[in-house]
Design a protein around this motif. Sequence first.
Motif, PDB file in Angstrom:
ATOM      1  N   ALA A 112       0.817  -1.220   0.000  1.00 42.57           N
ATOM      2  CA  ALA A 112       0.000   0.000   0.000  1.00 42.57           C
ATOM      3  C   ALA A 112       0.851   1.270   0.000  1.00 42.57           C
ATOM      4  O   ALA A 112       0.368   2.345  -0.382  1.00 42.57           O
ATOM      5  CB  ALA A 112      -0.926   0.002   1.209  1.00 42.57           C
ATOM      6  N   LEU A 113       2.122   1.163   0.422  1.00 41.49           N
ATOM      7  CA  LEU A 113       2.985   2.335   0.500  1.00 41.49           C
ATOM      8  C   LEU A 113       3.750   2.603  -0.793  1.00 41.49           C
ATOM      9  O   LEU A 113       4.381   3.657  -0.934  1.00 41.49           O
ATOM     10  CB  LEU A 113       3.995   2.176   1.643  1.00 41.49           C
ATOM     11  CG  LEU A 113       3.418   2.016   3.055  1.00 41.49           C
ATOM     12  CD1 LEU A 113       4.546   1.781   4.058  1.00 41.49           C
ATOM     13  CD2 LEU A 113       2.602   3.242   3.448  1.00 41.49           C
ATOM     14  N   MET A 114       3.723   1.660  -1.716  1.00 40.51           N
ATOM     15  CA  MET A 114       4.503   1.799  -2.946  1.00 40.51           C
ATOM     16  C   MET A 114       3.989   2.954  -3.812  1.00 40.51           C
ATOM     17  O   MET A 114       2.791   3.236  -3.850  1.00 40.51           O
ATOM     18  CB  MET A 114       4.436   0.501  -3.765  1.00 40.51           C
ATOM     19  CG  MET A 114       5.067  -0.697  -3.078  1.00 40.51           C
ATOM     20  SD  MET A 114       6.838  -0.493  -2.898  1.00 40.51           S
ATOM     21  CE  MET A 114       7.220  -1.937  -1.894  1.00 40.51           C
ATOM     22  N   ALA A 115       4.905   3.602  -4.499  1.00 39.86           N
ATOM     23  CA  ALA A 115       4.527   4.679  -5.421  1.00 39.86           C
ATOM     24  C   ALA A 115       3.717   4.104  -6.577  1.00 39.86           C
ATOM     25  O   ALA A 115       4.054   3.046  -7.115  1.00 39.86           O
ATOM     26  CB  ALA A 115       5.772   5.372  -5.946  1.00 39.86           C
ATOM     27  N   LYS A 116       2.664   4.797  -6.937  1.00 39.67           N
ATOM     28  CA  LYS A 116       1.811   4.309  -8.033  1.00 39.67           C
ATOM     29  C   LYS A 116       1.847   5.275  -9.214  1.00 39.67           C
ATOM     30  O   LYS A 116       2.413   4.980 -10.248  1.00 39.67           O
ATOM     31  CB  LYS A 116       0.395   4.085  -7.517  1.00 39.67           C
ATOM     32  CG  LYS A 116       0.351   2.948  -6.472  1.00 39.67           C
ATOM     33  CD  LYS A 116      -1.009   2.825  -5.818  1.00 39.67           C
ATOM     34  CE  LYS A 116      -1.018   1.660  -4.835  1.00 39.67           C
ATOM     35  NZ  LYS A 116      -0.111   1.882  -3.672  1.00 39.67           N
ATOM     36  N   ASP A 117       1.267   6.452  -9.048  1.00 44.21           N
ATOM     37  CA  ASP A 117       1.299   7.450 -10.116  1.00 44.21           C
ATOM     38  C   ASP A 117       2.412   8.452  -9.812  1.00 44.21           C
ATOM     39  O   ASP A 117       2.235   9.355  -8.998  1.00 44.21           O
ATOM     40  CB  ASP A 117      -0.048   8.168 -10.227  1.00 44.21           C
ATOM     41  CG  ASP A 117      -1.175   7.199 -10.558  1.00 44.21           C
ATOM     42  OD1 ASP A 117      -0.927   6.316 -11.400  1.00 44.21           O
ATOM     43  OD2 ASP A 117      -2.250   7.316  -9.964  1.00 44.21           O
ATOM     44  N   CYS A 118       3.564   8.265 -10.440  1.00 46.68           N
ATOM     45  CA  CYS A 118       4.712   9.121 -10.145  1.00 46.68           C
ATOM     46  C   CYS A 118       4.571  10.467 -10.849  1.00 46.68           C
ATOM     47  O   CYS A 118       4.365  10.512 -12.071  1.00 46.68           O
ATOM     48  CB  CYS A 118       6.003   8.442 -10.594  1.00 46.68           C
ATOM     49  SG  CYS A 118       6.338   6.905  -9.697  1.00 46.68           S
ATOM     50  N   PRO A 119       4.688  11.569 -10.122  1.00 48.97           N
ATOM     51  CA  PRO A 119       4.603  12.891 -10.762  1.00 48.97           C
ATOM     52  C   PRO A 119       5.819  13.150 -11.648  1.00 48.97           C
ATOM     53  O   PRO A 119       6.901  12.625 -11.403  1.00 48.97           O
ATOM     54  CB  PRO A 119       4.584  13.848  -9.574  1.00 48.97           C
ATOM     55  CG  PRO A 119       5.297  13.111  -8.477  1.00 48.97           C
ATOM     56  CD  PRO A 119       4.950  11.666  -8.673  1.00 48.97           C
ATOM     57  N   ASN A 120       5.618  13.945 -12.684  1.00 48.84           N
ATOM     58  CA  ASN A 120       6.730  14.366 -13.538  1.00 48.84           C
ATOM     59  C   ASN A 120       7.450  15.516 -12.843  1.00 48.84           C
ATOM     60  O   ASN A 120       6.920  16.619 -12.719  1.00 48.84           O
ATOM     61  CB  ASN A 120       6.216  14.798 -14.909  1.00 48.84           C
ATOM     62  CG  ASN A 120       7.339  15.338 -15.788  1.00 48.84           C
ATOM     63  OD1 ASN A 120       8.521  15.162 -15.491  1.00 48.84           O
ATOM     64  ND2 ASN A 120       6.969  15.987 -16.876  1.00 48.84           N
ATOM     65  N   LEU A 121       8.668  15.254 -12.397  1.00 48.38           N
ATOM     66  CA  LEU A 121       9.398  16.250 -11.622  1.00 48.38           C
ATOM     67  C   LEU A 121      10.341  17.092 -12.475  1.00 48.38           C
ATOM     68  O   LEU A 121      11.097  17.910 -11.946  1.00 48.38           O
ATOM     69  CB  LEU A 121      10.172  15.556 -10.495  1.00 48.38           C
ATOM     70  CG  LEU A 121       9.297  14.761  -9.512  1.00 48.38           C
ATOM     71  CD1 LEU A 121      10.152  14.088  -8.454  1.00 48.38           C
ATOM     72  CD2 LEU A 121       8.267  15.674  -8.861  1.00 48.38           C
ATOM     73  N   ASP A 122      10.322  16.883 -13.794  1.00 50.88           N
ATOM     74  CA  ASP A 122      11.079  17.734 -14.728  1.00 50.88           C
ATOM     75  C   ASP A 122      12.582  17.724 -14.411  1.00 50.88           C
ATOM     76  O   ASP A 122      13.226  18.760 -14.350  1.00 50.88           O
ATOM     77  CB  ASP A 122      10.521  19.161 -14.668  1.00 50.88           C
ATOM     78  CG  ASP A 122      10.962  20.021 -15.846  1.00 50.88           C
ATOM     79  OD1 ASP A 122      11.248  19.442 -16.917  1.00 50.88           O
ATOM     80  OD2 ASP A 122      11.018  21.257 -15.699  1.00 50.88           O
ATOM     81  N   LEU A 123      13.122  16.510 -14.217  1.00 47.53           N
ATOM     82  CA  LEU A 123      14.510  16.371 -13.779  1.00 47.53           C
ATOM     83  C   LEU A 123      15.495  16.129 -14.915  1.00 47.53           C
ATOM     84  O   LEU A 123      16.694  16.016 -14.671  1.00 47.53           O
ATOM     85  CB  LEU A 123      14.619  15.203 -12.777  1.00 47.53           C
ATOM     86  CG  LEU A 123      13.725  15.290 -11.540  1.00 47.53           C
ATOM     87  CD1 LEU A 123      13.953  14.078 -10.640  1.00 47.53           C
ATOM     88  CD2 LEU A 123      13.970  16.576 -10.773  1.00 47.53           C
ATOM     89  N   TYR A 124      14.991  16.053 -16.143  1.00 46.76           N
ATOM     90  CA  TYR A 124      15.869  15.667 -17.264  1.00 46.76           C
ATOM     91  C   TYR A 124      15.979  16.787 -18.280  1.00 46.76           C
ATOM     92  O   TYR A 124      15.023  17.106 -18.999  1.00 46.76           O
ATOM     93  CB  TYR A 124      15.323  14.399 -17.930  1.00 46.76           C
ATOM     94  CG  TYR A 124      16.203  13.879 -19.040  1.00 46.76           C
ATOM     95  CD1 TYR A 124      17.538  13.569 -18.821  1.00 46.76           C
ATOM     96  CD2 TYR A 124      15.673  13.673 -20.320  1.00 46.76           C
ATOM     97  CE1 TYR A 124      18.342  13.073 -19.849  1.00 46.76           C
ATOM     98  CE2 TYR A 124      16.471  13.168 -21.348  1.00 46.76           C
ATOM     99  CZ  TYR A 124      17.797  12.879 -21.104  1.00 46.76           C
ATOM    100  OH  TYR A 124      18.591  12.389 -22.111  1.00 46.76           O
ATOM    101  N   HIS A 125      17.166  17.402 -18.337  1.00 47.59           N
ATOM    102  CA  HIS A 125      17.436  18.484 -19.286  1.00 47.59           C
ATOM    103  C   HIS A 125      18.836  18.285 -19.859  1.00 47.59           C
ATOM    104  O   HIS A 125      19.803  18.879 -19.375  1.00 47.59           O
ATOM    105  CB  HIS A 125      17.329  19.847 -18.588  1.00 47.59           C
ATOM    106  CG  HIS A 125      15.949  20.150 -18.118  1.00 47.59           C
ATOM    107  ND1 HIS A 125      15.019  20.779 -18.909  1.00 47.59           N
ATOM    108  CD2 HIS A 125      15.322  19.852 -16.946  1.00 47.59           C
ATOM    109  CE1 HIS A 125      13.881  20.888 -18.248  1.00 47.59           C
ATOM    110  NE2 HIS A 125      14.042  20.333 -17.056  1.00 47.59           N
TER     111      HIS A 125
END
Length: 447
Positions: A112-125
Amino acid sequence: MPEVASFSYAFSTLQQLAEDVLKHARDKGASACEVDVSEGFGQSVGVRCDEVETIEFNRDKGIGITIYSGQRKGYASTSDFSAQALRETVEAALNIARFTAEDDCAGLAEAALMAKDCPNLDLYHPWALTVEDAITTARRCEQAAFDASPLVSNSEGASVSTQQAHFVSANSLGFMGGYPTSRHYISCSVIAGEQEAMQRDDWYTTRRCADELDDPATVGRIAAERAVARLGGRKVKTGEFPVLFEAPLASGLLGSLVHAASGGALYRKSSFLLDHLGKRVMPEFVQISERPHIKRGLGSSAFDSDGVATYDREVVTDGILQGYFLSTYTARKLGMQTTANAGGSHNLIIKPGDLDLAGLLAQMGRGLLVTELLGHGVNYVTGDYSRGAAGYWVENGKIAYPVEEITIAGNLKAMLAGIVAVGNDVQVRGSKQSGSILLDRMTVAGE
């Protein structure tokens, strides 16, 4: 525009490799499995006295596999992505697990604690930077240092680096997540003075996106100004004085808090913050937050290395410690729940105050501004703190002269409780963000 270098493996390939590992672990009778697949590459260019000194390229990949056989745990890794190597690595981890002692805290986090819908954190440039452009940038950075003062007599070099990576984490509970990241930096280190009276200092800038880096000439100029300002350093009389940690060093105080409040130190009873949850550890005005989902943040992450979804939380509210830094394993050892901090903290931010560095100096009046720390004299069991230092002596709220060859000492518990002010001069360089921090007193050992 030059082409951006690309990964050797598609993201979907990393996902498939992770699935293959999980299937083979299941077929071999593992009760649980987690796997991390990663690939990274980059380039670094170094220039010294206008001459190209280093051109480095790096490219690496790896798979780490953790197998659980009941309460027994085994780990193995490989940089070979072939099907045979994956099978052999799974079997190696399983064999290790069979010969390890049972640990009732071992195992995956709750589903139940696992990440499911990961937000796009804009980390790749990715930065489309040719080697020639990197050399030009590094030269411009170093030349700005030489141009800043005739007292800058030599250089330890300027460097420009760009790095890219992507990864997939997965486990046998159905969790699979991952994303690409980038990180770039420009740095410069120079020497001022002549013969015996020489001092060095440096400066750097780092970001996820190259467009947000400080201008190379600015980096060089600041490095030069810092080196020149240290000329004529002397010792001070031994005594107890207020101490101001410059912003790049102040984040280290946050790091000490994280270490002392981390599950590993707590369950081993090797922390000066043992049993301090819910207790005052800092003055009432201090607020410390963890914000894992800041776009382009250097410490941003959608999930921790256990696959547990990260979330915003308050670590210190009105000076009171509200939470520890726990992984799944260390939380179980303490009879608590994970705080999604397997692998460390994520964008830990101490709320800035109203004053800049000049304002903090004025508030301090007389004391020591620390700009460099040497050695690692920190005992996290007792909190005792003693490190070599350099910086500036302050009189009447103004810098009077540079100081060197001194030691500052105190106790971290008292240091945290003795915070007088936090500046607004934040330097974002990593997962911990702080302005300069003024402490009421430390022992300064000089003459």
